[in-house]
Scaffold this motif. Sequence first.
Motif, PDB file in Angstrom:
ATOM      1  N   LEU B  88      17.488 -71.356 -43.513  1.00 45.60           N
ATOM      2  CA  LEU B  88      16.410 -70.685 -42.776  1.00 45.60           C
ATOM      3  C   LEU B  88      16.554 -69.171 -42.889  1.00 45.60           C
ATOM      4  O   LEU B  88      15.574 -68.443 -43.053  1.00 45.60           O
ATOM      5  N   ALA B  89      17.812 -68.703 -42.825  1.00 44.39           N
ATOM      6  CA  ALA B  89      18.066 -67.263 -42.981  1.00 44.39           C
ATOM      7  C   ALA B  89      17.599 -66.794 -44.353  1.00 44.39           C
ATOM      8  O   ALA B  89      16.967 -65.737 -44.498  1.00 44.39           O
ATOM      9  N   GLU B  90      17.886 -67.609 -45.350  1.00 44.41           N
ATOM     10  CA  GLU B  90      17.520 -67.243 -46.720  1.00 44.41           C
ATOM     11  C   GLU B  90      15.996 -67.217 -46.893  1.00 44.41           C
ATOM     12  O   GLU B  90      15.450 -66.327 -47.546  1.00 44.41           O
ATOM     13  N   ILE B  91      15.318 -68.192 -46.280  1.00 42.02           N
ATOM     14  CA  ILE B  91      13.848 -68.199 -46.352  1.00 42.02           C
ATOM     15  C   ILE B  91      13.312 -66.915 -45.717  1.00 42.02           C
ATOM     16  O   ILE B  91      12.426 -66.253 -46.256  1.00 42.02           O
ATOM     17  N   GLY B  92      13.880 -66.557 -44.570  1.00 40.10           N
ATOM     18  CA  GLY B  92      13.449 -65.334 -43.892  1.00 40.10           C
ATOM     19  C   GLY B  92      13.628 -64.114 -44.792  1.00 40.10           C
ATOM     20  O   GLY B  92      12.765 -63.233 -44.872  1.00 40.10           O
ATOM     21  N   ARG B  93      14.749 -64.079 -45.473  1.00 37.30           N
ATOM     22  CA  ARG B  93      15.096 -62.922 -46.303  1.00 37.30           C
ATOM     23  C   ARG B  93      14.237 -62.868 -47.559  1.00 37.30           C
ATOM     24  O   ARG B  93      13.746 -61.812 -47.948  1.00 37.30           O
ATOM     25  N   ILE B 121       8.840 -72.537 -50.980  1.00 33.49           N
ATOM     26  CA  ILE B 121       9.585 -72.521 -49.710  1.00 33.49           C
ATOM     27  C   ILE B 121       9.876 -73.956 -49.266  1.00 33.49           C
ATOM     28  O   ILE B 121      10.999 -74.294 -48.899  1.00 33.49           O
ATOM     29  N   LEU B 122       8.848 -74.793 -49.335  1.00 30.19           N
ATOM     30  CA  LEU B 122       9.039 -76.191 -48.907  1.00 30.19           C
ATOM     31  C   LEU B 122      10.060 -76.892 -49.802  1.00 30.19           C
ATOM     32  O   LEU B 122      10.859 -77.706 -49.325  1.00 30.19           O
ATOM     33  N   ALA B 123      10.047 -76.552 -51.077  1.00 22.02           N
ATOM     34  CA  ALA B 123      11.036 -77.161 -51.991  1.00 22.02           C
ATOM     35  C   ALA B 123      12.444 -76.707 -51.608  1.00 22.02           C
ATOM     36  O   ALA B 123      13.394 -77.503 -51.613  1.00 22.02           O
ATOM     37  N   GLU B 124      12.581 -75.443 -51.245  1.00 25.29           N
ATOM     38  CA  GLU B 124      13.911 -74.953 -50.843  1.00 25.29           C
ATOM     39  C   GLU B 124      14.362 -75.596 -49.533  1.00 25.29           C
ATOM     40  O   GLU B 124      15.524 -75.937 -49.364  1.00 25.29           O
ATOM     41  N   LEU B 125      13.429 -75.745 -48.601  1.00 23.92           N
ATOM     42  CA  LEU B 125      13.780 -76.388 -47.328  1.00 23.92           C
ATOM     43  C   LEU B 125      14.204 -77.837 -47.563  1.00 23.92           C
ATOM     44  O   LEU B 125      15.149 -78.328 -46.942  1.00 23.92           O
ATOM     45  N   ALA B 126      13.514 -78.496 -48.490  1.00 24.00           N
ATOM     46  CA  ALA B 126      13.837 -79.902 -48.770  1.00 24.00           C
ATOM     47  C   ALA B 126      15.262 -80.036 -49.320  1.00 24.00           C
ATOM     48  O   ALA B 126      15.896 -81.075 -49.134  1.00 24.00           O
ATOM     49  N   GLU B 127      15.757 -78.974 -49.955  1.00 27.51           N
ATOM     50  CA  GLU B 127      17.143 -79.026 -50.462  1.00 27.51           C
ATOM     51  C   GLU B 127      18.135 -79.282 -49.336  1.00 27.51           C
ATOM     52  O   GLU B 127      19.215 -79.804 -49.555  1.00 27.51           O
ATOM     53  N   VAL B 128      17.770 -78.859 -48.120  1.00 27.68           N
ATOM     54  CA  VAL B 128      18.677 -79.081 -46.990  1.00 27.68           C
ATOM     55  C   VAL B 128      18.054 -80.066 -45.976  1.00 27.68           C
ATOM     56  O   VAL B 128      18.371 -80.033 -44.793  1.00 27.68           O
ATOM     57  N   ASP B 129      17.160 -80.902 -46.471  1.00 23.18           N
ATOM     58  CA  ASP B 129      16.573 -81.975 -45.655  1.00 23.18           C
ATOM     59  C   ASP B 129      15.742 -81.447 -44.484  1.00 23.18           C
ATOM     60  O   ASP B 129      15.744 -82.012 -43.388  1.00 23.18           O
ATOM     61  N   ILE B 130      15.045 -80.345 -44.717  1.00 28.34           N
ATOM     62  CA  ILE B 130      14.147 -79.814 -43.676  1.00 28.34           C
ATOM     63  C   ILE B 130      12.732 -79.779 -44.243  1.00 28.34           C
ATOM     64  O   ILE B 130      12.544 -79.605 -45.449  1.00 28.34           O
ATOM     65  N   HIS B 131      11.757 -79.934 -43.355  1.00 30.51           N
ATOM     66  CA  HIS B 131      10.365 -79.916 -43.806  1.00 30.51           C
ATOM     67  C   HIS B 131       9.472 -79.354 -42.704  1.00 30.51           C
ATOM     68  O   HIS B 131       9.955 -78.972 -41.634  1.00 30.51           O
ATOM     69  N   ALA B 132       8.180 -79.325 -43.019  1.00 32.46           N
ATOM     70  CA  ALA B 132       7.221 -78.796 -42.034  1.00 32.46           C
ATOM     71  C   ALA B 132       6.154 -79.838 -41.727  1.00 32.46           C
ATOM     72  O   ALA B 132       5.082 -79.514 -41.236  1.00 32.46           O
ATOM     73  N   ILE B 133       6.468 -81.084 -42.016  1.00 27.42           N
ATOM     74  CA  ILE B 133       5.486 -82.163 -41.845  1.00 27.42           C
ATOM     75  C   ILE B 133       5.267 -82.437 -40.354  1.00 27.42           C
ATOM     76  O   ILE B 133       6.207 -82.434 -39.571  1.00 27.42           O
ATOM     77  N   GLN B 134       4.017 -82.672 -40.004  1.00 27.75           N
ATOM     78  CA  GLN B 134       3.626 -83.003 -38.627  1.00 27.75           C
ATOM     79  C   GLN B 134       4.008 -81.912 -37.617  1.00 27.75           C
ATOM     80  O   GLN B 134       4.336 -82.204 -36.471  1.00 27.75           O
ATOM     81  N   THR B 135       3.992 -80.672 -38.086  1.00 31.57           N
ATOM     82  CA  THR B 135       4.152 -79.578 -37.124  1.00 31.57           C
ATOM     83  C   THR B 135       2.767 -79.056 -36.727  1.00 31.57           C
ATOM     84  O   THR B 135       2.652 -78.053 -36.044  1.00 31.57           O
ATOM     85  N   SER B 136       1.736 -79.727 -37.183  1.00 31.43           N
ATOM     86  CA  SER B 136       0.369 -79.374 -36.821  1.00 31.43           C
ATOM     87  C   SER B 136      -0.475 -80.638 -36.926  1.00 31.43           C
ATOM     88  O   SER B 136       0.007 -81.671 -37.389  1.00 31.43           O
ATOM     89  N   GLY B 137      -1.710 -80.548 -36.489  1.00 29.00           N
ATOM     90  CA  GLY B 137      -2.620 -81.679 -36.631  1.00 29.00           C
ATOM     91  C   GLY B 137      -2.564 -82.636 -35.448  1.00 29.00           C
ATOM     92  O   GLY B 137      -1.699 -82.524 -34.578  1.00 29.00           O
ATOM     93  N   ASN B 138      -3.500 -83.582 -35.460  1.00 27.64           N
ATOM     94  CA  ASN B 138      -3.612 -84.523 -34.343  1.00 27.64           C
ATOM     95  C   ASN B 138      -2.727 -85.746 -34.583  1.00 27.64           C
ATOM     96  O   ASN B 138      -3.197 -86.873 -34.728  1.00 27.64           O
ATOM     97  N   CYS B 139      -1.452 -85.478 -34.633  1.00 28.40           N
ATOM     98  CA  CYS B 139      -0.473 -86.528 -34.918  1.00 28.40           C
ATOM     99  C   CYS B 139       0.676 -86.365 -33.913  1.00 28.40           C
ATOM    100  O   CYS B 139       0.640 -85.497 -33.049  1.00 28.40           O
ATOM    101  N   ILE B 140       1.687 -87.198 -34.059  1.00 32.30           N
ATOM    102  CA  ILE B 140       2.851 -87.077 -33.179  1.00 32.30           C
ATOM    103  C   ILE B 140       3.731 -85.958 -33.729  1.00 32.30           C
ATOM    104  O   ILE B 140       4.184 -86.015 -34.868  1.00 32.30           O
ATOM    105  N   ARG B 141       3.943 -84.956 -32.926  1.00 35.75           N
ATOM    106  CA  ARG B 141       4.683 -83.769 -33.370  1.00 35.75           C
ATOM    107  C   ARG B 141       6.191 -83.975 -33.205  1.00 35.75           C
ATOM    108  O   ARG B 141       6.645 -85.009 -32.716  1.00 35.75           O
ATOM    109  N   ASN B 142       6.920 -82.932 -33.568  1.00 34.23           N
ATOM    110  CA  ASN B 142       8.387 -82.954 -33.448  1.00 34.23           C
ATOM    111  C   ASN B 142       8.794 -83.415 -32.048  1.00 34.23           C
ATOM    112  O   ASN B 142       8.369 -82.833 -31.053  1.00 34.23           O
ATOM    113  N   VAL B 143       9.608 -84.452 -31.979  1.00 33.06           N
ATOM    114  CA  VAL B 143      10.101 -84.939 -30.683  1.00 33.06           C
ATOM    115  C   VAL B 143      11.151 -83.943 -30.194  1.00 33.06           C
ATOM    116  O   VAL B 143      12.062 -83.589 -30.936  1.00 33.06           O
ATOM    117  N   THR B 144      11.001 -83.499 -28.964  1.00 33.47           N
ATOM    118  CA  THR B 144      11.958 -82.508 -28.464  1.00 33.47           C
ATOM    119  C   THR B 144      12.927 -83.162 -27.479  1.00 33.47           C
ATOM    120  O   THR B 144      12.619 -84.194 -26.883  1.00 33.47           O
TER     121      THR B 144
END
Lengths: 96, 568
Positions: B88-93, B121-144
């Motif tokens: 995440l730090a690297e993406i920011g940078r 960016i999404l490809a780089e995040l996927a390298e560490v098993d992170i994604h941005a899926i279902q962070t928007s839209g009328n679906c079930i969002r990230n469970v907190t």
Amino acid sequence: MPLHVVTASRLRDGAIMWRASAGGWTEHFPQAAPFPGDAIDAALEAGQADVRTQQVIGVYKVAVTETRSGLAPESVRERIRARGPSVRPDFMYPGA
Amino acid sequence: MDLIDIARPAAGGAETGIYHYDNLDRAYLARRVEEFREQVGRRLSGALTEDEFKPLRLMNGLYLQLHAYMLRVAIPYGVLSGRQMRKLAEIGRKYDRDYGHFTTRQNIQFNWIKLEQTPDILAELAEVDIHAIQTSGNCIRNVTTDQFAGAAADEIIDPRVYAEILRQWSTDHPEFAFLPRKFKIALTGSEQDRAAIKLHDIGVLTKRNADGVPGFTIYVGGGLGRTPVIGVKIRDWLPVSDLLRYMEAILRVYNAQGRRDNLYKARIKILVRETGAEKFAALVEEEFASLSGDRFNLAPAVVAVIQARFGAPQFATLPEVSTIFDSAVAADPDFAQWTRTNLHPHRVPGYASAVISLKPIGGIPGDATSDQMDLVADLADRHSFGEIRVAHEQNLVLPHVRRDDLYPLWQQLRRPGIETANIGLVTDIIACPGLDYCDLANARSIPVAQAISNRFADLARQHDIGELHVNISGCINACAHHHIGHIGILGVDKHGQEAYQITLGGAADENAALGQLLGSAIPAEQVPDLIEAVIGHYLARRTPGERFIDTFRRVGMATFKEALRAER
Ligand code: SF4
């Protein structure tokens, strides 16, 4: 007579764009062209044409007033778009 | 994401805390990235119009905000490894302006993203098993969940395991990809609610029944925004093995009966209100009974497989008391002050969870620079088995720190931006990006938070005031949960000017309550004075040991209003 400028976001990177005097778009609000009264309609139409060629999205008009230091958007929102986030002086847009 | 497969062996590896993906999960993510790359290409070439493309980019967490695109990256139930934080730090940078913003939904947002770079960016995040899926839209969002998940002394079950099960169930769920409206689930693994569960579409609280067996209490229909509602209990105790079946039943009832004709009436809270809680509960129970117990049954073996995929930190056998820690507290008053607010009891003797404040005095709540993220990752590797949690209060947590290591850890944290001993205090302000960044905002949030923070900068004074939650949202969407702040601040548009409504008495805990309006909206420059007056009144009225919220509940809103009127 009301005075407006035309704004949009650049498609490829989302950067804020202003319609410039010579046509086309600029990233710098001080170079935005003012359109008095009904002249804004043609400017908006010209802006819309660039939506169709994938240059910009979300074209709309912004009410401005003339001040001693140049044009200034009337709303806080558009002043922030013209200058950059008020909480990050280091991100202030050039010329703002 | 693959659904639970108990035949698959648990992944091992040194990293603990996060759920370990296997090749199936990774192949799925890679496919999603390539699909989005192709969609972006078609948008840039004009093959897709903006109307066609917008839902596709939103499905990948990409919003168009005031200054640029914003990418919202999911941090599943707020759990990160050091390796992921470094990414995440690297993406920011590399792709943003050297920072990221942690949100109240335990996610991170990057504010200056370019559309054309998003697939990379999404490809780089996927390298560490992170994604941005279902962070928007009328679906079930990230469970907190609880930021002390997997570590808290009072934990009955590990909420990460059930949050992960819910994540697998809800990701790409074919029936629930187009719900009437977005849907948020919060789950907490202890009887103490640290995840504001009653303010979610579904809230899950763990508790033991009369026989001491762990189960879940289920709340539905909570939510903030334009119509704030506290969730109602529809099941007092649900066996843990039935969690998925019950969730499926609730979602089915909502999906079938939730309103799609009016955006403002589409959330489940409106359905529950219009149906009546009792009738809604009956509908859910009916649906629940009709679902196959076998298909949704969370048998202990299934849960054990998921649990094993997290890996378990190898805790040392330590005495409860650390003489190193005690001596440091006695010798260093600054450290002692930090320990009073920034530590949380751990389930293993000799350990504690340490909270890293992202609320420096006068800073931007929730923002962390790439260097700070790297530092936290290094500290996690050194002191916390590489584990990090993101708190919904927009802070970071090192969940498993030896008490012996707390003083050296604190010394390494003594850098601008992350050293503040203010967790739960008046300057630990929850604030949304507001009009400085957000396209939907009415007013700025951050400068108001900064002004309050600067006003109460004196740490000794903050500690004297005690626990006090201040929440500031820049519009009625309530991303900063202002309704449940002890002091809530809402930015409104008053005749074209930014103005702020103040509420008092909100709470997000087991006694969740919505704040009550103090008066009409005031300009930003008056907010710190008003907060000061409110706090002054509390200090004058409090009895020994009372927190702000206790005093408020005892004396009531009318007393506060009266005192403030008299002062003016
Ligand atoms: S509360 Fe409103 S202003 Fe704040 S982030 Fe949410 S939508 Fe934007």
